[in-house]
Design a protein around this motif. Structure first.
Motif, short mmCIF file in Angstrom:
data_model
loop_
_atom_site.label_atom_id
_atom_site.label_comp_id
_atom_site.label_asym_id
_atom_site.label_seq_id
_atom_site.Cartn_x
_atom_site.Cartn_y
_atom_site.Cartn_z
N GLU A 38 0.73 -1.24 -0.14
CA GLU A 38 0.02 0.10 0.05
C GLU A 38 0.84 1.24 0.05
O GLU A 38 0.54 2.33 -0.48
CB GLU A 38 -0.89 0.01 1.26
CG GLU A 38 -1.95 0.76 1.13
CD GLU A 38 -2.99 1.19 -0.29
OE1 GLU A 38 -2.98 0.11 -0.88
OE2 GLU A 38 -3.24 2.21 -0.55
N ARG A 85 -0.99 -2.13 -11.63
CA ARG A 85 -1.74 -1.35 -10.73
C ARG A 85 -2.83 -0.25 -10.98
O ARG A 85 -3.75 0.01 -10.65
CB ARG A 85 -1.16 -1.23 -9.61
CG ARG A 85 -1.56 -0.81 -8.19
CD ARG A 85 -2.66 -1.60 -7.73
NE ARG A 85 -3.52 -1.25 -6.50
CZ ARG A 85 -4.50 -0.20 -6.79
NH1 ARG A 85 -4.81 0.21 -7.84
NH2 ARG A 85 -5.18 0.23 -5.37
N ASN A 159 -7.74 -6.54 -12.09
CA ASN A 159 -8.10 -5.54 -10.90
C ASN A 159 -9.41 -5.79 -10.28
O ASN A 159 -9.67 -4.96 -9.25
CB ASN A 159 -7.99 -4.18 -11.27
CG ASN A 159 -6.25 -3.66 -11.19
OD1 ASN A 159 -5.49 -4.41 -10.48
ND2 ASN A 159 -5.78 -2.61 -11.69
N ILE A 162 -9.79 -5.83 -6.59
CA ILE A 162 -9.67 -4.52 -5.59
C ILE A 162 -10.32 -3.16 -6.45
O ILE A 162 -10.05 -2.20 -6.04
CB ILE A 162 -7.99 -4.17 -5.80
CG1 ILE A 162 -7.53 -3.98 -7.02
CG2 ILE A 162 -7.24 -5.26 -4.80
CD1 ILE A 162 -6.07 -3.47 -7.19
#
Ligand SMILES: Cc1cc2nc3c(=O)[nH]c(=O)nc-3n(C[C@H](O)[C@H](O)[C@H](O)COP(=O)(O)OP(=O)(O)OC[C@H]3O[C@@H](n4cnc5c(N)ncnc54)[C@H](O)[C@@H]3O)c2cc1C
Length: 386
Positions: A38, A85, A159, A162
Protein backbone atom coordinates in the motif's frame (compact mmCIF):
# COMPACT_ATOMS: atom_id res chain seq x y z
CA UNK A 1 2.67 14.39 -30.53
CA UNK A 2 4.83 15.78 -27.77
CA UNK A 3 3.37 19.04 -26.45
CA UNK A 4 6.25 20.14 -24.28
CA UNK A 5 9.59 18.30 -24.45
CA UNK A 6 10.76 19.64 -21.07
CA UNK A 7 7.61 18.60 -19.21
CA UNK A 8 7.72 15.15 -20.74
CA UNK A 9 11.41 14.74 -19.88
CA UNK A 10 10.60 15.65 -16.26
CA UNK A 11 7.78 13.09 -16.17
CA UNK A 12 9.99 10.34 -17.61
CA UNK A 13 12.75 11.22 -15.12
CA UNK A 14 10.21 10.90 -12.28
CA UNK A 15 9.18 7.46 -13.55
CA UNK A 16 12.80 6.40 -13.87
CA UNK A 17 13.55 7.56 -10.30
CA UNK A 18 10.50 5.71 -8.97
CA UNK A 19 11.66 2.55 -10.73
CA UNK A 20 15.25 2.74 -9.56
CA UNK A 21 14.54 3.76 -5.97
CA UNK A 22 11.22 2.06 -5.21
CA UNK A 23 9.89 -0.37 -7.81
CA UNK A 24 12.90 -2.47 -8.78
CA UNK A 25 14.22 -2.86 -5.20
CA UNK A 26 10.75 -4.14 -4.19
CA UNK A 27 10.14 -6.52 -7.11
CA UNK A 28 10.84 -9.68 -5.12
CA UNK A 29 8.60 -8.47 -2.30
CA UNK A 30 5.75 -7.83 -4.75
CA UNK A 31 6.17 -11.34 -6.12
CA UNK A 32 6.33 -12.87 -2.62
CA UNK A 33 3.35 -10.93 -1.25
CA UNK A 34 1.45 -11.14 -4.56
CA UNK A 35 0.44 -7.49 -4.14
CA UNK A 36 1.82 -4.00 -4.52
CA UNK A 37 2.38 -2.80 -0.93
CA UNK A 38 0.00 0.00 0.00
CA UNK A 39 2.81 2.49 0.73
CA UNK A 40 4.06 2.03 -2.85
CA UNK A 41 0.55 2.51 -4.26
CA UNK A 42 0.38 5.72 -2.22
CA UNK A 43 3.63 6.90 -3.78
CA UNK A 44 2.30 6.09 -7.26
CA UNK A 45 -0.80 8.16 -6.46
CA UNK A 46 1.35 11.04 -5.22
CA UNK A 47 3.41 10.98 -8.39
CA UNK A 48 0.25 11.17 -10.52
CA UNK A 49 0.69 7.78 -12.23
CA UNK A 50 -3.05 7.01 -12.11
CA UNK A 51 -4.03 10.03 -14.16
CA UNK A 52 -1.66 9.97 -17.13
CA UNK A 53 -4.32 9.55 -19.82
CA UNK A 54 -7.17 11.40 -18.10
CA UNK A 55 -7.87 14.94 -19.39
CA UNK A 56 -6.36 17.78 -17.38
CA UNK A 57 -9.79 19.30 -16.67
CA UNK A 58 -10.53 16.17 -14.60
CA UNK A 59 -7.25 16.24 -12.72
CA UNK A 60 -5.18 14.00 -15.00
CA UNK A 61 -2.10 14.76 -17.08
CA UNK A 62 -3.96 14.54 -20.41
CA UNK A 63 -1.00 12.85 -22.10
CA UNK A 64 -1.14 12.55 -25.87
CA UNK A 65 -0.88 9.05 -27.34
CA UNK A 66 2.82 9.50 -28.07
CA UNK A 67 3.54 10.83 -24.59
CA UNK A 68 1.57 8.01 -22.99
CA UNK A 69 3.44 5.41 -25.05
CA UNK A 70 6.78 6.84 -23.94
CA UNK A 71 5.66 6.87 -20.29
CA UNK A 72 4.39 3.29 -20.64
CA UNK A 73 7.67 2.12 -22.16
CA UNK A 74 9.42 3.56 -19.11
CA UNK A 75 7.16 2.27 -16.29
CA UNK A 76 7.02 -1.22 -17.79
CA UNK A 77 10.76 -1.72 -17.29
CA UNK A 78 10.00 -2.82 -13.72
CA UNK A 79 7.83 -5.79 -12.68
CA UNK A 80 4.66 -5.82 -14.75
CA UNK A 81 2.44 -5.70 -11.65
CA UNK A 82 3.30 -2.03 -10.96
CA UNK A 83 1.93 -0.70 -14.18
CA UNK A 84 -1.02 -3.13 -14.00
CA UNK A 85 -1.96 -1.49 -10.68
CA UNK A 86 -2.34 1.97 -12.20
CA UNK A 87 -2.80 0.77 -15.77
CA UNK A 88 -6.53 0.12 -15.68
CA UNK A 89 -7.08 3.74 -14.57
CA UNK A 90 -4.86 5.00 -17.41
CA UNK A 91 -6.42 2.60 -19.91
CA UNK A 92 -9.40 0.24 -20.08
CA UNK A 93 -10.89 1.32 -16.73
CA UNK A 94 -11.33 4.97 -17.76
CA UNK A 95 -11.17 5.16 -21.54
CA UNK A 96 -14.86 4.45 -22.18
CA UNK A 97 -15.86 7.19 -19.71
CA UNK A 98 -13.48 9.70 -21.29
CA UNK A 99 -14.88 9.12 -24.77
CA UNK A 100 -18.48 8.10 -24.22
CA UNK A 101 -19.45 9.15 -20.69
CA UNK A 102 -21.99 11.86 -19.96
CA UNK A 103 -20.71 15.07 -18.35
CA UNK A 104 -22.14 13.85 -15.05
CA UNK A 105 -20.35 10.48 -15.36
CA UNK A 106 -17.07 12.21 -16.20
CA UNK A 107 -17.40 14.56 -13.22
CA UNK A 108 -18.35 11.71 -10.90
CA UNK A 109 -15.57 9.28 -11.79
CA UNK A 110 -12.65 10.79 -13.71
CA UNK A 111 -11.16 12.98 -10.93
CA UNK A 112 -11.14 10.02 -8.53
CA UNK A 113 -9.68 7.68 -11.17
CA UNK A 114 -7.01 10.27 -11.99
CA UNK A 115 -5.95 10.62 -8.36
CA UNK A 116 -6.01 6.86 -7.81
CA UNK A 117 -8.57 7.23 -5.04
CA UNK A 118 -10.64 4.63 -6.89
CA UNK A 119 -9.55 1.81 -9.19
CA UNK A 120 -11.38 1.08 -12.42
CA UNK A 121 -11.58 -2.07 -14.51
CA UNK A 122 -13.17 -3.29 -17.73
CA UNK A 123 -15.36 -6.38 -17.49
CA UNK A 124 -16.03 -7.72 -20.97
CA UNK A 125 -14.72 -11.30 -21.27
CA UNK A 126 -16.99 -14.17 -20.19
CA UNK A 127 -16.61 -17.94 -19.95
CA UNK A 128 -18.13 -18.30 -23.45
CA UNK A 129 -17.20 -14.87 -24.83
CA UNK A 130 -13.47 -14.51 -25.44
CA UNK A 131 -12.19 -13.57 -28.88
CA UNK A 132 -15.80 -13.56 -30.06
CA UNK A 133 -16.94 -10.97 -27.55
CA UNK A 134 -20.21 -10.18 -29.22
CA UNK A 135 -21.35 -13.65 -30.34
CA UNK A 136 -20.77 -15.20 -26.92
CA UNK A 137 -21.97 -12.31 -24.75
CA UNK A 138 -24.40 -13.77 -22.21
CA UNK A 139 -24.51 -11.18 -19.42
CA UNK A 140 -27.99 -9.71 -19.60
CA UNK A 141 -29.35 -6.32 -18.63
CA UNK A 142 -33.11 -6.18 -18.26
CA UNK A 143 -34.87 -2.82 -18.28
CA UNK A 144 -36.95 -2.69 -15.08
CA UNK A 145 -38.32 0.83 -15.18
CA UNK A 146 -36.00 3.22 -13.37
CA UNK A 147 -33.16 0.68 -13.22
CA UNK A 148 -31.61 -2.33 -15.00
CA UNK A 149 -31.10 -5.80 -13.58
CA UNK A 150 -27.80 -7.44 -14.53
CA UNK A 151 -27.14 -11.17 -14.50
CA UNK A 152 -24.05 -13.01 -15.71
CA UNK A 153 -20.40 -13.91 -15.14
CA UNK A 154 -17.30 -12.10 -16.34
CA UNK A 155 -13.95 -13.90 -16.40
CA UNK A 156 -10.26 -12.91 -16.19
CA UNK A 157 -10.95 -9.32 -15.11
CA UNK A 158 -7.75 -7.43 -14.24
CA UNK A 159 -7.99 -5.61 -10.90
CA UNK A 160 -11.51 -6.94 -10.23
CA UNK A 161 -10.51 -8.07 -6.69
CA UNK A 162 -9.58 -4.47 -5.77
CA UNK A 163 -11.68 -2.39 -8.19
CA UNK A 164 -14.24 0.19 -7.11
CA UNK A 165 -15.73 0.78 -10.54
CA UNK A 166 -16.57 -1.80 -13.22
CA UNK A 167 -17.18 -0.87 -16.86
CA UNK A 168 -19.43 -3.75 -17.89
CA UNK A 169 -20.66 -4.89 -21.30
CA UNK A 170 -24.08 -6.58 -21.27
CA UNK A 171 -26.79 -7.53 -23.72
CA UNK A 172 -29.71 -5.18 -23.12
CA UNK A 173 -31.83 -6.35 -26.06
CA UNK A 174 -32.12 -10.14 -26.16
CA UNK A 175 -33.73 -10.03 -29.62
CA UNK A 176 -30.77 -8.16 -31.12
CA UNK A 177 -27.58 -10.19 -31.43
CA UNK A 178 -25.61 -7.29 -32.93
CA UNK A 179 -23.61 -4.55 -31.24
CA UNK A 180 -26.65 -2.30 -31.03
CA UNK A 181 -28.28 -4.87 -28.72
CA UNK A 182 -25.60 -4.18 -26.10
CA UNK A 183 -25.10 -1.52 -23.46
CA UNK A 184 -22.13 -0.61 -21.30
CA UNK A 185 -22.79 0.08 -17.61
CA UNK A 186 -20.69 1.81 -14.95
CA UNK A 187 -21.24 -0.41 -11.94
CA UNK A 188 -19.94 0.59 -8.52
CA UNK A 189 -18.55 -2.14 -6.32
CA UNK A 190 -21.10 -1.73 -3.55
CA UNK A 191 -24.11 -2.16 -5.82
CA UNK A 192 -26.00 -5.15 -4.38
CA UNK A 193 -25.65 -8.25 -6.54
CA UNK A 194 -22.07 -7.60 -7.71
CA UNK A 195 -19.29 -9.76 -6.31
CA UNK A 196 -15.77 -10.74 -7.33
CA UNK A 197 -14.49 -14.32 -7.22
CA UNK A 198 -11.19 -15.51 -5.75
CA UNK A 199 -8.05 -14.49 -7.63
CA UNK A 200 -7.15 -16.63 -10.63
CA UNK A 201 -3.87 -18.52 -9.99
CA UNK A 202 -1.82 -17.21 -12.90
CA UNK A 203 1.51 -18.44 -14.31
CA UNK A 204 3.01 -14.96 -13.91
CA UNK A 205 2.39 -11.29 -13.17
CA UNK A 206 2.21 -11.88 -9.42
CA UNK A 207 0.86 -8.78 -7.70
CA UNK A 208 -1.65 -8.09 -10.47
CA UNK A 209 -4.94 -9.50 -9.20
CA UNK A 210 -7.37 -10.97 -11.74
CA UNK A 211 -10.68 -12.71 -11.03
CA UNK A 212 -14.18 -13.48 -12.17
CA UNK A 213 -17.01 -11.04 -11.50
CA UNK A 214 -20.56 -12.16 -10.79
CA UNK A 215 -23.78 -10.25 -11.33
CA UNK A 216 -26.73 -11.78 -9.55
CA UNK A 217 -29.90 -9.72 -9.93
CA UNK A 218 -27.63 -6.70 -9.65
CA UNK A 219 -29.75 -3.52 -9.72
CA UNK A 220 -28.07 -0.60 -11.41
CA UNK A 221 -29.71 2.79 -11.84
CA UNK A 222 -30.37 4.10 -15.32
CA UNK A 223 -27.78 6.79 -14.63
CA UNK A 224 -25.19 3.99 -14.84
CA UNK A 225 -25.74 3.54 -18.59
CA UNK A 226 -22.53 4.76 -20.22
CA UNK A 227 -23.34 7.84 -22.28
CA UNK A 228 -26.94 7.82 -21.08
CA UNK A 229 -28.43 5.85 -23.97
CA UNK A 230 -28.58 2.07 -24.38
CA UNK A 231 -27.49 0.29 -27.55
CA UNK A 232 -23.96 1.70 -27.87
CA UNK A 233 -22.12 -0.69 -25.55
CA UNK A 234 -20.08 -2.71 -27.99
CA UNK A 235 -18.98 0.34 -29.96
CA UNK A 236 -17.75 2.08 -26.80
CA UNK A 237 -15.86 -1.01 -25.65
CA UNK A 238 -14.22 -1.49 -29.04
CA UNK A 239 -13.14 2.15 -29.06
CA UNK A 240 -11.47 1.66 -25.65
CA UNK A 241 -9.81 -1.55 -26.75
CA UNK A 242 -8.55 0.13 -29.88
CA UNK A 243 -6.71 2.72 -27.77
CA UNK A 244 -5.60 0.01 -25.36
CA UNK A 245 -3.84 -1.90 -28.13
CA UNK A 246 -1.23 0.78 -28.60
CA UNK A 247 -0.92 1.18 -24.81
CA UNK A 248 -0.32 -2.53 -24.50
CA UNK A 249 2.20 -2.55 -27.33
CA UNK A 250 4.26 0.07 -25.49
CA UNK A 251 3.88 -1.94 -22.27
CA UNK A 252 5.40 -4.95 -24.08
CA UNK A 253 8.41 -2.89 -25.06
CA UNK A 254 9.52 -1.92 -21.53
CA UNK A 255 10.06 -5.51 -20.33
CA UNK A 256 12.04 -6.26 -23.50
CA UNK A 257 14.28 -3.22 -22.88
CA UNK A 258 14.86 -4.32 -19.28
CA UNK A 259 15.55 -7.92 -20.34
CA UNK A 260 18.14 -6.78 -22.88
CA UNK A 261 19.82 -4.67 -20.15
CA UNK A 262 19.95 -7.75 -17.92
CA UNK A 263 21.32 -9.83 -20.80
CA UNK A 264 24.07 -7.30 -21.53
CA UNK A 265 25.10 -7.20 -17.87
CA UNK A 266 25.25 -10.99 -17.79
CA UNK A 267 27.07 -11.27 -21.15
CA UNK A 268 29.79 -8.93 -19.88
CA UNK A 269 30.32 -10.65 -16.52
CA UNK A 270 29.63 -14.37 -17.00
CA UNK A 271 32.79 -16.16 -18.04
CA UNK A 272 33.14 -19.50 -19.81
CA UNK A 273 36.25 -20.96 -21.47
CA UNK A 274 38.19 -18.08 -19.95
CA UNK A 275 36.22 -15.29 -21.62
CA UNK A 276 33.03 -13.30 -21.12
CA UNK A 277 30.16 -15.05 -22.90
CA UNK A 278 29.46 -11.73 -24.67
CA UNK A 279 32.62 -12.40 -26.69
CA UNK A 280 31.04 -15.46 -28.29
CA UNK A 281 29.55 -14.49 -31.64
CA UNK A 282 26.51 -16.75 -31.22
CA UNK A 283 25.64 -14.87 -28.03
CA UNK A 284 26.27 -11.58 -29.81
CA UNK A 285 23.76 -12.61 -32.50
CA UNK A 286 21.06 -13.07 -29.86
CA UNK A 287 21.84 -9.67 -28.34
CA UNK A 288 21.71 -8.02 -31.75
CA UNK A 289 18.39 -9.67 -32.64
CA UNK A 290 16.89 -8.38 -29.37
CA UNK A 291 18.06 -4.84 -30.06
CA UNK A 292 16.79 -4.83 -33.65
CA UNK A 293 13.34 -6.09 -32.69
CA UNK A 294 12.96 -3.73 -29.72
CA UNK A 295 13.90 -0.77 -31.90
CA UNK A 296 11.50 -1.88 -34.66
CA UNK A 297 8.63 -2.18 -32.18
CA UNK A 298 9.43 1.20 -30.65
CA UNK A 299 9.56 2.90 -34.04
CA UNK A 300 6.28 1.34 -35.20
CA UNK A 301 4.51 2.25 -31.95
CA UNK A 302 5.69 5.86 -31.93
CA UNK A 303 4.87 6.36 -35.61
CA UNK A 304 1.37 4.97 -35.00
CA UNK A 305 0.96 7.12 -31.89
CA UNK A 306 1.82 10.26 -33.86
CA UNK A 307 -0.69 9.30 -36.56
CA UNK A 308 -3.35 8.75 -33.92
CA UNK A 309 -2.56 12.13 -32.36
CA UNK A 310 -3.06 13.72 -35.80
CA UNK A 311 -6.55 12.22 -35.83
CA UNK A 312 -5.83 9.59 -38.50
CA UNK A 313 -7.53 6.19 -38.48
CA UNK A 314 -5.03 3.71 -37.03
CA UNK A 315 -7.29 0.70 -36.58
CA UNK A 316 -4.99 -1.55 -38.61
CA UNK A 317 -1.79 -0.03 -37.26
CA UNK A 318 -2.70 -0.58 -33.59
CA UNK A 319 -3.24 -4.25 -34.37
CA UNK A 320 0.18 -4.32 -36.04
CA UNK A 321 1.73 -2.68 -32.96
CA UNK A 322 0.06 -5.02 -30.47
CA UNK A 323 0.78 -8.13 -32.55
CA UNK A 324 4.42 -7.29 -33.27
CA UNK A 325 5.35 -5.93 -29.84
CA UNK A 326 3.79 -8.80 -27.88
CA UNK A 327 5.41 -11.46 -30.07
CA UNK A 328 8.69 -9.51 -29.94
CA UNK A 329 8.61 -9.47 -26.12
CA UNK A 330 8.15 -13.25 -26.13
CA UNK A 331 11.11 -13.76 -28.46
CA UNK A 332 13.33 -11.38 -26.48
CA UNK A 333 12.44 -13.09 -23.19
CA UNK A 334 13.20 -16.48 -24.70
CA UNK A 335 16.62 -15.35 -26.02
CA UNK A 336 17.53 -13.75 -22.71
CA UNK A 337 16.74 -16.97 -20.83
CA UNK A 338 19.05 -18.66 -23.35
CA UNK A 339 21.82 -16.13 -22.70
CA UNK A 340 21.46 -16.68 -18.95
CA UNK A 341 21.69 -20.46 -19.40
CA UNK A 342 20.54 -22.42 -16.32
CA UNK A 343 20.30 -19.20 -14.31
CA UNK A 344 17.56 -18.05 -16.67
CA UNK A 345 15.45 -21.01 -15.64
CA UNK A 346 16.05 -20.95 -11.88
CA UNK A 347 14.10 -18.29 -10.03
CA UNK A 348 16.53 -18.21 -7.09
CA UNK A 349 19.55 -17.51 -9.32
CA UNK A 350 18.27 -15.73 -12.41
CA UNK A 351 16.76 -12.68 -10.66
CA UNK A 352 14.09 -11.00 -12.73
CA UNK A 353 14.73 -12.99 -15.94
CA UNK A 354 12.62 -16.10 -15.24
CA UNK A 355 9.88 -13.84 -13.85
CA UNK A 356 9.75 -11.63 -16.93
CA UNK A 357 9.75 -14.77 -19.12
CA UNK A 358 6.52 -15.87 -17.40
CA UNK A 359 5.07 -12.38 -17.24
CA UNK A 360 5.35 -11.52 -20.92
CA UNK A 361 3.53 -14.67 -22.03
CA UNK A 362 0.21 -13.02 -21.24
CA UNK A 363 0.80 -10.19 -23.72
CA UNK A 364 0.07 -12.45 -26.70
CA UNK A 365 -3.26 -13.49 -25.21
CA UNK A 366 -5.14 -10.50 -23.85
CA UNK A 367 -6.42 -7.35 -25.53
CA UNK A 368 -6.92 -9.55 -28.59
CA UNK A 369 -4.84 -12.68 -29.22
CA UNK A 370 -2.11 -12.60 -31.88
CA UNK A 371 -4.40 -14.52 -34.21
CA UNK A 372 -7.21 -11.96 -33.85
CA UNK A 373 -4.76 -9.18 -34.70
CA UNK A 374 -3.43 -11.09 -37.71
CA UNK A 375 -7.04 -11.38 -38.90
CA UNK A 376 -7.68 -7.65 -38.36
CA UNK A 377 -4.55 -6.72 -40.29
CA UNK A 378 -5.35 -9.08 -43.17
CA UNK A 379 -8.97 -7.86 -43.28
CA UNK A 380 -7.78 -4.28 -43.76
CA UNK A 381 -5.26 -5.34 -46.38
CA UNK A 382 -7.79 -7.33 -48.40
CA UNK A 383 -10.35 -4.53 -48.17
CA UNK A 384 -7.75 -2.14 -49.51
CA UNK A 385 -8.16 0.12 -46.47
CA UNK A 386 -4.48 0.46 -45.63
C1 LIG B 1 -4.52 -12.53 -16.92
C2 LIG B 1 -5.62 -12.06 -17.83
C3 LIG B 1 -6.13 -10.78 -17.67
C4 LIG B 1 -7.21 -10.36 -18.47
N1 LIG B 1 -7.78 -9.12 -18.25
C5 LIG B 1 -8.99 -8.83 -18.84
C6 LIG B 1 -9.74 -7.68 -18.45
O1 LIG B 1 -9.30 -6.87 -17.64
N2 LIG B 1 -10.96 -7.49 -18.99
C7 LIG B 1 -11.50 -8.35 -19.91
O2 LIG B 1 -12.64 -8.14 -20.34
N3 LIG B 1 -10.79 -9.45 -20.31
C8 LIG B 1 -9.57 -9.71 -19.80
N4 LIG B 1 -8.85 -10.84 -20.18
C9 LIG B 1 -9.42 -11.72 -21.19
C10 LIG B 1 -8.63 -11.78 -22.49
O3 LIG B 1 -8.80 -10.59 -23.22
C11 LIG B 1 -9.07 -13.05 -23.23
O4 LIG B 1 -8.49 -14.13 -22.54
C12 LIG B 1 -8.67 -13.04 -24.68
O5 LIG B 1 -9.43 -12.11 -25.39
C13 LIG B 1 -8.84 -14.40 -25.35
O6 LIG B 1 -10.10 -14.96 -25.09
P1 LIG B 1 -10.17 -16.47 -24.55
O7 LIG B 1 -9.23 -16.59 -23.41
O8 LIG B 1 -11.57 -16.81 -24.32
O9 LIG B 1 -9.58 -17.36 -25.74
P2 LIG B 1 -10.39 -17.90 -27.02
O10 LIG B 1 -11.12 -16.81 -27.68
O11 LIG B 1 -11.13 -19.13 -26.62
O12 LIG B 1 -9.18 -18.31 -27.97
C14 LIG B 1 -8.49 -19.57 -27.86
C15 LIG B 1 -7.59 -19.72 -29.09
O13 LIG B 1 -8.40 -19.70 -30.29
C16 LIG B 1 -7.94 -18.67 -31.16
N5 LIG B 1 -9.10 -18.11 -31.86
C17 LIG B 1 -10.28 -17.70 -31.33
N6 LIG B 1 -11.07 -17.18 -32.30
C18 LIG B 1 -10.37 -17.26 -33.45
C19 LIG B 1 -10.64 -16.92 -34.81
N7 LIG B 1 -11.79 -16.35 -35.17
N8 LIG B 1 -9.69 -17.18 -35.74
C20 LIG B 1 -8.50 -17.73 -35.38
N9 LIG B 1 -8.18 -18.09 -34.14
C21 LIG B 1 -9.11 -17.87 -33.17
C22 LIG B 1 -7.27 -17.66 -30.26
O14 LIG B 1 -6.35 -16.86 -30.98
C23 LIG B 1 -6.60 -18.56 -29.24
O15 LIG B 1 -5.40 -19.04 -29.77
C24 LIG B 1 -7.73 -11.22 -19.46
C25 LIG B 1 -7.15 -12.51 -19.64
C26 LIG B 1 -6.13 -12.92 -18.83
C27 LIG B 1 -5.59 -14.31 -19.02
Amino acid sequence: MIRDEKRLAALLATVRRFMDEVAIPNEERVERENAIPEEIVKEMRRLGFFGWSIPEEYGGAGLTTEELCLANMEISQCAVAYRARSGTNTGIGSEAIIHDGTDEQKRRYLPRLASGEITGCLAVTEPEAGSDLLGGLATSAVDAGDHYILNGTKRYITNAPIADLFTVLARSDPTNKGGSGTTTFLVERDMPGLSAGPEHKKMGQEGSPVSEVYFKDCRVPKSAVLGGTPGHGFRAVMRSLNKQRINLASLCTGPAIRLLDEALRHARTRKQSGQAIGEFQLVQAMLADCKVEISAARALILETARKRDRGEDVTMEVSMCKYYASEMAGRVADRVVQIFGGAGYCEDIGGSVPRFYRDVRLFRLYEGTSQIHQLNIARHLLRGSH
